[in-house]
Structure formats: structure tokens, C-alpha cells
Scaffold this motif. Sequence first.
Motif, mmCIF file in Angstrom:
data_model
loop_
_atom_site.group_PDB
_atom_site.id
_atom_site.type_symbol
_atom_site.label_atom_id
_atom_site.label_comp_id
_atom_site.label_asym_id
_atom_site.label_seq_id
_atom_site.Cartn_x
_atom_site.Cartn_y
_atom_site.Cartn_z
ATOM 1 N N ILE A 81 0.841 -1.201 0.000
ATOM 2 C CA ILE A 81 0.000 0.000 0.000
ATOM 3 C C ILE A 81 0.875 1.249 0.000
ATOM 4 N N VAL A 82 1.900 1.236 0.883
ATOM 5 C CA VAL A 82 2.780 2.402 0.951
ATOM 6 C C VAL A 82 3.498 2.602 -0.382
ATOM 7 N N ALA A 83 3.945 1.499 -0.986
ATOM 8 C CA ALA A 83 4.628 1.595 -2.275
ATOM 9 C C ALA A 83 3.687 2.167 -3.328
ATOM 10 N N PHE A 84 2.437 1.710 -3.281
ATOM 11 C CA PHE A 84 1.469 2.196 -4.257
ATOM 12 C C PHE A 84 1.226 3.692 -4.092
ATOM 13 N N LEU A 85 1.175 4.127 -2.834
ATOM 14 C CA LEU A 85 0.923 5.555 -2.584
ATOM 15 C C LEU A 85 2.085 6.424 -3.049
ATOM 16 N N LEU A 125 12.821 4.270 11.959
ATOM 17 C CA LEU A 125 11.537 3.841 11.405
ATOM 18 C C LEU A 125 10.677 5.062 11.057
ATOM 19 N N ALA A 126 10.678 6.035 11.975
ATOM 20 C CA ALA A 126 9.899 7.244 11.732
ATOM 21 C C ALA A 126 10.434 7.998 10.525
ATOM 22 N N LEU A 127 11.753 8.022 10.411
ATOM 23 C CA LEU A 127 12.370 8.723 9.297
ATOM 24 C C LEU A 127 11.961 8.083 7.967
ATOM 25 N N TYR A 154 9.718 9.736 5.248
ATOM 26 C CA TYR A 154 10.251 9.954 3.899
ATOM 27 C C TYR A 154 9.242 9.541 2.840
ATOM 28 N N VAL A 155 8.660 8.359 3.015
ATOM 29 C CA VAL A 155 7.748 7.881 1.964
ATOM 30 C C VAL A 155 6.405 8.585 2.003
ATOM 31 N N THR A 156 6.060 9.234 3.101
ATOM 32 C CA THR A 156 4.757 9.906 3.123
ATOM 33 C C THR A 156 4.879 11.410 2.879
ATOM 34 N N PHE A 157 5.686 12.093 3.672
ATOM 35 C CA PHE A 157 5.722 13.554 3.566
ATOM 36 C C PHE A 157 6.249 14.014 2.211
ATOM 37 N N ARG A 158 7.197 13.239 1.646
ATOM 38 C CA ARG A 158 7.763 13.631 0.370
ATOM 39 C C ARG A 158 6.678 13.683 -0.701
ATOM 40 N N ASN A 159 5.704 12.787 -0.573
ATOM 41 C CA ASN A 159 4.617 12.752 -1.553
ATOM 42 C C ASN A 159 3.421 13.573 -1.108
ATOM 43 N N ARG A 160 3.613 14.355 -0.079
ATOM 44 C CA ARG A 160 2.540 15.188 0.459
ATOM 45 C C ARG A 160 1.351 14.359 0.913
ATOM 46 N N ILE A 161 1.629 13.146 1.384
ATOM 47 C CA ILE A 161 0.579 12.391 2.062
ATOM 48 C C ILE A 161 0.556 12.915 3.474
ATOM 49 N N ARG A 162 -0.519 13.551 3.851
ATOM 50 C CA ARG A 162 -0.489 14.190 5.167
ATOM 51 C C ARG A 162 -1.879 14.157 5.754
ATOM 52 N N PRO A 195 8.959 21.535 3.306
ATOM 53 C CA PRO A 195 8.352 21.112 4.568
ATOM 54 C C PRO A 195 8.653 19.658 4.904
ATOM 55 N N ALA A 196 8.794 18.824 3.876
ATOM 56 C CA ALA A 196 8.956 17.390 4.123
ATOM 57 C C ALA A 196 10.143 17.115 5.039
ATOM 58 N N ILE A 197 11.261 17.819 4.810
ATOM 59 C CA ILE A 197 12.450 17.568 5.614
ATOM 60 C C ILE A 197 12.193 17.936 7.070
ATOM 61 N N TYR A 198 11.542 19.091 7.270
ATOM 62 C CA TYR A 198 11.247 19.517 8.640
ATOM 63 C C TYR A 198 10.315 18.523 9.321
ATOM 64 N N GLN A 199 9.305 18.089 8.575
ATOM 65 C CA GLN A 199 8.353 17.140 9.154
ATOM 66 C C GLN A 199 9.037 15.828 9.518
ATOM 67 N N MET A 200 9.903 15.358 8.614
ATOM 68 C CA MET A 200 10.597 14.094 8.864
ATOM 69 C C MET A 200 11.447 14.184 10.117
ATOM 70 N N VAL A 201 12.220 15.273 10.221
ATOM 71 C CA VAL A 201 13.114 15.390 11.374
ATOM 72 C C VAL A 201 12.308 15.491 12.662
ATOM 73 N N ALA A 202 11.236 16.307 12.633
ATOM 74 C CA ALA A 202 10.416 16.441 13.840
ATOM 75 C C ALA A 202 9.817 15.094 14.220
ATOM 76 N N PHE A 203 9.354 14.353 13.221
ATOM 77 C CA PHE A 203 8.746 13.052 13.478
ATOM 78 C C PHE A 203 9.777 12.085 14.060
ATOM 79 N N ALA A 204 10.993 12.133 13.523
ATOM 80 C CA ALA A 204 12.040 11.226 14.007
ATOM 81 C C ALA A 204 12.419 11.565 15.450
ATOM 82 N N ILE A 205 12.559 12.856 15.750
ATOM 83 C CA ILE A 205 12.894 13.237 17.129
ATOM 84 C C ILE A 205 11.796 12.765 18.071
ATOM 85 N N SER A 206 10.572 12.988 17.636
ATOM 86 C CA SER A 206 9.420 12.585 18.433
ATOM 87 C C SER A 206 9.434 11.075 18.695
#
Lengths: 302, 363
Positions: free
Chosen positions: A281-285, B126-128, B132-140, B236-247
Motif C-alpha cells: 500500500i505504501v509503495a502504491f501511494l 523507522l519514523a524517518l 520519507y515515503v509519506t511527507f515527500r509525496n505530500r501524504i499528510r 516542509p517534508a524535511i522539517y516534518q521528517m526530522v520532527a517526526f524522528a525526534i518525536s
Amino acid sequence: MDVVVLQLFNGISVSSILLLIALGLSVTFGLMKVINMAHGELIMIGAYTAYVVQNLFNSYMPSSLFGWYFVLAIPASFIIAFVFGLVLEMSLIRFLYGRPLDSLLATWGVGLMLQQIARSIFGAPNVGVTSPEWLNGGVTALGGVVFPYKRLFILGLVLVCLIFMYVYIYRSHSGRRMRAVMQNREMAACLGISTRRVDAVTFAIGSGIAGIAGCALTLIGPIGPSIGTYYIVDAFMVVVLGGVGKLVGTVFGAFGIGMSNTLFEYWTTASLGKVLVFLCIVAFLQWKPSGLVAMRSRSLDN
Amino acid sequence: MLLRTLSSRRLWLLAIYAALAVVLFCAPLVLSDFRLNLLAKFLAYAIVALGLDLIWGYTGILSLGHGVFFGLGGYAMAMYLKLEASGGKLPDFMDWSGLTALPWFWKPFGSIGFALAAGILLPALLALVLGYVTFRNRIRGVYFTILTQALVIITVTLFVGQQAYTGGTNGVTGYSKLFGYSLASPDTKRWLYFVTVAVLIGAFLLCRFIVKSRFGKVLRAIRDGENRVRFIGYNPAIYQMVAFAISAGLAGVAGMLFVLHVGIISPSMMGIVPSIEMVLWVAIGGRGTLGGAVLGAVLLNSAKSTFSESYPEMWTLFLGALFVVVVVFLPKGAAGLFGSLKGFVRRGKESDERANGVRNPAV
């Protein structure tokens, strides 16, 4: 050959249940951007309604008619869940429009309370619902594979719901109003559509379908206060994968997740299968961030 | 004028923080061993709340997956303790599951240094990756939240399913010693309490530093208008990733401390319900205020332990109702309540505006 047919059938069966649950979600999520975490508990309400109807038939009707209780249970679960949804919308959800994450938290709280109430009324242990006699057994198809009637019945039920939703959304007046509100709320309001009422009715219909899903789940296994939580996250994944606001997307999402879940679990183990599905799913997204079928919109933040 | 009010306000805040820290360090004098252990557990939770506030309150990203990060930290510590307890032999649950040799990924956990590092870095990594795979694609927003929830589900199923390596539903328990000191003795417990307080203060200072820095300003800007931040030229993605990783790293630290205090980690402590409860701590205390997050975690858990001892059923109802009330009526939580009370008392002053107007409720 048998194995392939059996796995395919299992996949379709799992997908159809996911679809039934996700249908209601995609309606509420797509139209109102409300994340209804209490959806699982509406499923539970549907399931317990079926249980109550069964018990009523057991005590007040001649036993020859018992087999027909299920025919009554389906509309009953729809109506009860519909009313619950309406009340929920009027009392809580309407204060949360435009705050999707808040709606998630608040409805989770509602779900928690509903679960506890169900636990107080029906007891914490699971209760069983006896499936009607005419749903026992199955069709033997090529190669000696048995398709249980129950699964086929659920498949048929899902199909009926899907057709109903299609006709309602794309062929009826209120469905047209619903789509108008979905695409541009302000414009729809300017044209004289009561978005207030459209919201309430849509949410209630989504809830009612959850009720039907709960009723269908009683055919598969025992029901308990936390029955909804098993399915809710998977159903949300269906909506995310399929894209919001289009029936086609939900259908593809459900079949994508249901089929791959069954296949991965067959090839590996149950727990690894889940991991693989999630990774897919993540890959697809990565490829389509807004899901398979996304509504086109010119607005920047949606 | 403005500067002077600001600095006096700051002095007051510093005094309050210092007083609270002194109170925390003095708590062992008045509390029984049992209560002290409980408080230590809550303070560990408060560290999770701090991290969660960083990502939710300040960056506007709701993560329902912090149970996983908390659990990963907990398991890292538990694996070290377990190996220490079994004294070079195979841990008992592996024996029962029919393993004959220690799995390769368990081996490095024999060293405390590796275990400590892993407890922070594994969750952060893991958070990073997830970021990376979500924020970079603006999945938010909601989509991200649902993905984190799915992460919780699959992690729990994985941990339950791989019983031979993780102890299954029972988790990892049955350890006795840390650096040769018995974990059960009151002295060790007291020391662990002090360590927890110190770590909490450290985490608080870290978060405060982050929030006050330029980085923190960008985080708040992302919360209030991600696209505008993008148009100005930030990513924004980089900032979000770093904040998420610290968290996530903070959650891992909390998990490690939790295991030391409670003596067990199991999949049920990283499931959906604990993950969402963690969010409630922040919501109750007030998102977007670090002190509020700590306060919320300690308050709610104290309430839970006193309340659920006598009315276990009522607690669930109460928890659900609390969610609804806080989210609908008190989006700023207890800290917001305090702020508006203060504003009510000295209405008309400019400090009023400063106290209330700064924080938009994060979406």
C-alpha cells in the motif's frame, strides 16, 4: 487448480466484506471529510441488532418461521444504525466539520463509550448468532471445491448494496445534491441546497450500511463488543488506497487489499502477509499519493 | 514595555519550572515505594507526550503510531535485560518455542551501549523512513494518521506472530538485574526514579530548545499553512521528517524507562488503544504547550490509576467522554483553560492577546 480456485474465492469473499464496511466509510469520509472511528461500533450495533432480532424470533415466533429472521434482521440493522448515525451527526459530528483530525479523536471516544455500553448490556463474552437453515451448506464447483452459501449470500448482499449506492448517488435527486455538496460546498449552498440536511442524511446512510455490514458479519462468526475494531483500520486503508469520493475507487481498493491479503497470507504466514500488504500500500501511494481514483479539484488544500 | 512584560513573564515561568523540578526531585521523601514507582512510570509517559506534542501540537501532524516507537524502545531495553537475566543461556521463551540458538539480531543486545542506542535510533529510523515515503509525496493529515494506525496494527501482529523471537502475546519479561543491581530493590527503584526525572527534564529542555529555535518556527509555520511555507522556498517534508524522528526517538527513550519501572513489555502496550491514549494526554494538557503535555500525561494517568482501581468499567466510559468533551469544547486543553482564565482575570491588557492569540488549534 482447486487451490487456486479456493484462494481466489476466499480473496473475493474477504474483499466483499471489506467493501461493505468501506462503502459507508468512503461516503462519510468523501463527502464530509469526517473520519468516523465509531464506524466499527456502528457495525457492532448492526451485529447486535441481528442478535436481538434472532432472540425475538426465538421467543415469540413459531420455530418454523425462525429461518426467516435474517431477512428481517438486515433492514432492522440498517434502520437502527441509520438512526444512531443521525443522532451522532446531529449531536456531535456537526460541530467538527472542517476539523478532520479532531473528528477522528472525538468519534474514537464515542466508539469507546459505545463498546463499553454494549459490554454492559450484552456482556463482555462473544455471543453467537445461529445462521438460518437455508444458508447452511454450499455449492460444489469444479474440482470439488465447496463455496459456502453464506459467503455467496454475503457476496450477493454486497452487490445489492453497491447497486443501491450507485443508483442513489448517481441516479437520484438527493444523490445529485450530495455530489454537488461534495464537489463545492459553498456553491451548492448558494444554489439553495441545504448542506446541513445533506450532511445529516449522508452520514446516516453511511452508518446504515455499516449496520448491514455488521449483520452480514454475524454469518461468519461470533460477535462481541469489539467486533468493529478488527475491520476498521483495514477499511480505512481501502478508502485511502482507492481514493476518496468515487465508488469505483472503493471497489478497486477493497479488491486490491482483500485479494493481496489472502494471497500473501497463503504464500507466507498471517503476520508476514499483513506486513507485505502494508508495504504494498505504501509503495502504491508513492506512485499515486491520492489513491487510485481521486476526485479532481482545483483547490490547493484538500 | 513589551520587552519588560515578556522578561518578567519569562522569569515567572523559569521560577515555576525550577520549583516543579525541585518538587519532582523531593518526591521520594514523601511518597511510598509503590507510589514512587507509579509516578516514575507516569513521568516516562510524559516523555512520550513531549515528543507527541512536538509533532502534533507544533507541526500539526497527528501520529497514532507512537505506541510502536514506545514499544520498540521498550523491547530494546527488555532484550538487554533478558539476556542479562538468562546469563548467557537462551531466554526461556525461546527455549519453549523450540529455538536452539540465539537469533542473530538478539546477539548485539547483550551490550548495554548497543541496547540504549538501538532504543533511540530504531524508532527514529523507522519514523524517518515512514516520514520519507509519506511527507515527500505530500501524504499528510488524515491519510498520514491512518497509515500510522496501520503501522501499529502490523507491528502488533508481527510481534504476536513471531513468538519465538519476540515472546508473542506475553512479551518479554522476567528479568532481575541492571548492572548487577537488583531491579526489585527499593534503592534501585529510587535511583531509576531520579534517572527518569533527569531524562524528563533533559527531554523538556531539548523540546523547548527546538520549539524556540528557527527550526521550531518553521514547524509552526508548517502547521498553520504548509503550502505557504513551500511557496516561500522551504521544503516542509524535511522539517516534518526530522520532527517526526525526534518525536519517535523520545518515545523510544520513554519505552526504555518504562520497561525498567514496570518490568514487562508486550504487544498490548503498543497497540491501538495505548497509541490513542497517548494522544489524549497531549490533548488534555493542551497541544502546543510543552508544559501542558507533561501535565496531561501525569494528570490523566494518575486519574486513571485511582479511578480504574475501583471502577474499571466506568473508566472506559469516562475516557471516551473525556475525548469528546476535550476535543469539542476544550481544543486547547488544560493549558488553554489556564490561559483563558488568566486572560479573564486581567482583561484588556496586551498580555491577554499574547497568551490567547498565539496558538491556533492545530488541525
